[in-house]
Write a protein that holds these residues in place. Structure first.
Motif, PDB file in Angstrom:
ATOM      1  N   GLU A 112      61.017   6.163  -0.160  1.00  0.00           N
ATOM      2  CA  GLU A 112      59.612   5.763  -0.123  1.00  0.00           C
ATOM      3  C   GLU A 112      58.872   6.723   0.795  1.00  0.00           C
ATOM      4  OE1 GLU A 112      58.444   1.631   0.106  1.00  0.00           O
ATOM      5  OE2 GLU A 112      60.528   1.018  -0.150  1.00  0.00           O
ATOM      6  N   SER A 114      55.785   8.379   2.122  1.00  0.00           N
ATOM      7  CA  SER A 114      54.431   7.834   2.131  1.00  0.00           C
ATOM      8  C   SER A 114      53.407   8.759   1.507  1.00  0.00           C
ATOM      9  CB  SER A 114      54.027   7.508   3.570  1.00  0.00           C
ATOM     10  OG  SER A 114      54.948   6.610   4.141  1.00  0.00           O
ATOM     11  N   LYS A 119      53.700   6.207  -6.945  1.00  0.00           N
ATOM     12  CA  LYS A 119      54.066   4.914  -6.371  1.00  0.00           C
ATOM     13  C   LYS A 119      53.736   3.801  -7.362  1.00  0.00           C
ATOM     14  CE  LYS A 119      53.273   6.380  -1.600  1.00  0.00           C
ATOM     15  NZ  LYS A 119      52.455   6.183  -0.397  1.00  0.00           N
ATOM     16  N   THR A 298      48.918   2.210  -1.003  1.00  0.00           N
ATOM     17  CA  THR A 298      50.193   1.706  -1.507  1.00  0.00           C
ATOM     18  C   THR A 298      51.361   2.001  -0.577  1.00  0.00           C
ATOM     19  OG1 THR A 298      50.446   3.730  -2.826  1.00  0.00           O
ATOM     20  CG2 THR A 298      49.505   1.810  -3.927  1.00  0.00           C
ATOM     21  N   THR A 299      51.083   2.557   0.607  1.00  0.00           N
ATOM     22  CA  THR A 299      52.135   2.796   1.587  1.00  0.00           C
ATOM     23  C   THR A 299      52.460   1.481   2.285  1.00  0.00           C
ATOM     24  OG1 THR A 299      51.503   5.099   1.941  1.00  0.00           O
ATOM     25  CG2 THR A 299      52.726   4.027   3.704  1.00  0.00           C
TER      26      THR A 299
END
Length: 411
Positions: A112, A114, A119, A298-299
Motif C-alpha cells: 500500500e 501511499s 488504489k 484513499t491513503t
C-alpha cells in the motif's frame, strides 16, 4: 516452491469454468490449502465488485467489507491478451520503446504505497492460468517482426511479480523460457526481498531484476507492506553475487523535509550492497488534479496521508501535455499523460542531488530519468538518449546488447 514467511494465500478462489481442469489451475489450488473455491462463467465486462456480489456474497456487504473480501480472494482466468506497450501515446519519442509488459497477473500488489495512483477500492488479485500457453506464439511473432534486443517487463503496475511466486512459480518458469530465447530479456520489478525463485537457481542469461527503493523514512512511512530498504538491497546484492544483472529505481523521489541528506544516505546504502548496472530516477506524476486528490484521500494510514497531502500541495501542471489539453507533438513534447508533478526546478534539484552524490562515490554507474523531457536531462547534466534504436528513454540497454558505438548517457 519457496513459501516466504508471512506470504499471502487467498481464503477464496474464483475459477473460470473454461480452465477448471487446466494443470496450472490445479497447481495453484494445491498451494492454497483451506481456500473456498467457486466455479463461474466469467465476463470481461463484469467489474470485480459485481463478480464478488454475484458469486461469493451470501449477504449484502458495504464497500469496506467488499474491499476486504477482494483482498482475500484470488481469481483464475484465461486470456490470450498477455502483452501491452509500457508507455501510451502516439509520439514514438516518448515511448519505452521495447519495454513491453507481460501481463499474466493483475491487481496482485500486496503493498500500500501511499503515492500510488492505482488504489481501486475493490480489486481482486488475478492470474491468467493460460499465460504460458500463449507465450511461445507471442515470442515467435516478435522474433519475426524485429531484430532489436527486446526487454519485457513482468508484469505491470498494480503488481509485484514476487508477491505470489509461492503460489504460481511463474518467475521460475519465465527464467527458463528466457534462457532459451536469446533474442529477448525479461525484467522483474519488485519492492520485496523474497527473490528465492532466482537465488535457488540463478539464471544463466536473459533475466534482469529491478529493485524499486526509496529513502528509508519513505519506505517506512508510506511504502506500507513492502520489504525494508535494507532487505531489498541485501536481496539485490545476493542476486548480483550470483551473476544476475541488477537495476535500481529510485522513484518517486519526494521533496520532504531533509530530503537532500536522506537521499544521499540512500545512495551510500545502495553502494554498500550492490553496484547496479543502471539507476533510473523519477518523481511523482499524475494524470490530472482529480487523480492527485484521489491519491491523498484513499491513503488509509493517517501519517502517510498527511505526508502525501503536503506533497500534493507542491504539485501542479508542470509537464507537457494532458488528456484534456494535448500539446504539440514532436521532439520537444514527449508525454501526453501524467503532466501533474513538481515544478521543473524542484524535479531537477531532486535528480541532481542523487546524481552528483552517486557519481562522487562511483562515477561509472549509468543514470537515467523516467518520463522527463530533454530540458530536464540538460538541467541534470545528462544527455537524453531516447530514440528508436534503444530500449527506452531512461537509457538502459541490456549489457550484452550494448555495442561499442553506444554513447555514454553522461556528458
Amino acid at each position: 516452491m519457496p513459501n516466504p514467511r508471512g506470504a499471502w494465500t487467498p481464503s477464496t478462489i474464483i475459477i473460470d469454468e473454461s480452465i477448471a481442469e487446466h494443470a496450472t489451475t490445479h497447481e495453484i489450488c494445491s498451494r492454497c490449502a483451506g481456500a473456498t473455491t467457486y466455479l463461474s462463467r466469467l465476463s470481461s465486462t463484469e467489474s470485480d465488485e459485481d463478480l464478488l456480489r454475484r458469486v461469493v456474497c451470501a449477504v449484502p456487504m458495504d464497500q469496506g467489507a467488499l474491499s476486504r473480501l477482494a483482498r482475500s480472494t484470488l481469481l483464475l482466468y484465461s486470456s490470450g491478451d498477455i502483452c501491452h506497450q509500457m508507455a501510451a501515446g502516439s509520439v514514438a519519442s516518448r515511448r519505452c520503446f521495447n519495454f513491453l509488459k507481460l501481463t499474466p497477473y493483475a491487481g496482485v500488489c500486496r503493498a500500500e504505497c501511499s503515492y500510488c495512483w492505482f488504489k481501486d477500492p475493490v480489486l481482486i488479485p488475478k492470474i491468467n492460468v493460460t499465460f504460458f500457453d500463449h507465450l511461445p506464439v507471442l515470442l515467435r511473432r516478435f522474433s519475426r517482426e524485429t531484430n532489436l534486443p527486446m526487454v519485457f517487463t513482468f508484469t505491470h503496475y498494480k503488481t509485484d511479480c514476487f508477491s505470489i511466486e509461492h503460489l504460481t512459480g511463474f518467475v521460475h518458469r519465465l527464467v527458463e523460457v528466457f534462457e532459451r530465447e536469446t533474442q529477448f530479456h525479461v525484467q522483474f520489478l519488485t519492492k520485496l526481498d523474497n527473490v528465492d525463485a532466482l537465488l535457488l537457481r540463478p539464471p544463466t542469461r536473459g533475466s534482469i531484476v529491478c529493485f524499486s527503493v526509496n529513502a528509508v523514512s519513505v519506505a517506512r512511512d508510506i511504502e506500507l507492506g513492502t520489504s525494508s530498504v535494507e532487505q531489498r538491497l541485501q536481496a539485490a546484492g545476493n542476486l548480483a553475487k550470483c551473476g544476475v544483472p541488477v537495476l535500481l529505481r529510485i522513484d518517486p523521489l519526494l521533496a520532504f523535509g531533509g530530503w537532500e541528506e536522506q537521499y544521499r544516505e540512500l545512495v551510500g546504502l545502495i553502494l554498500q550492497h550492490v553496484t547496479p548496472l543502471h539507476i533510473t530516477l523519477g518523481t511523482p506524476r499524475y494524470q490530472d488534479d482529480d487523480e492527485l486528490a484521489r491519491m491523498v484521500s484513499t491513503t488509509r494510514s493517517n501519517k502517510a496521508a498527511q505526508i502525501m497531502k503536503k506533497q500534493a500541495a507542491l504539485m501542479g501542471h508542470h509537464k507537457p501535455g494532458s488528456p484534456e489539453r494535448p500539446g504539440p507533438t514532436g521532439f520537444q513534447y514527449y508525454f501526453k499523460n501524467m503532466p501533474i508533478s513538481y515544478p521543473r526546478g524542484l524535479r531537477a534539484a531532486l535528480y541532481r542531488n542523487v546524481i552528483e552524490h552517486c557519481w562522487k562515490l562511483d562515477p561509472s554507474i549509468p543514470i537515467g530519468l523516467c518520463e522527463e523531457p530533454v530540458d530536464v536531462w540538460d538541467d541534470c547534466g545528462l544527455s537524453w538518449c531516447g530514440d528508436s534504436t534503444r530500449d527506452c528513454s531512461c537509457g538502459f540497454v541490456p549489457q550484452n546488447a550494448r555495442s561499442s558505438e553506444d554513447e555514454s548517457i553522461r556528458k
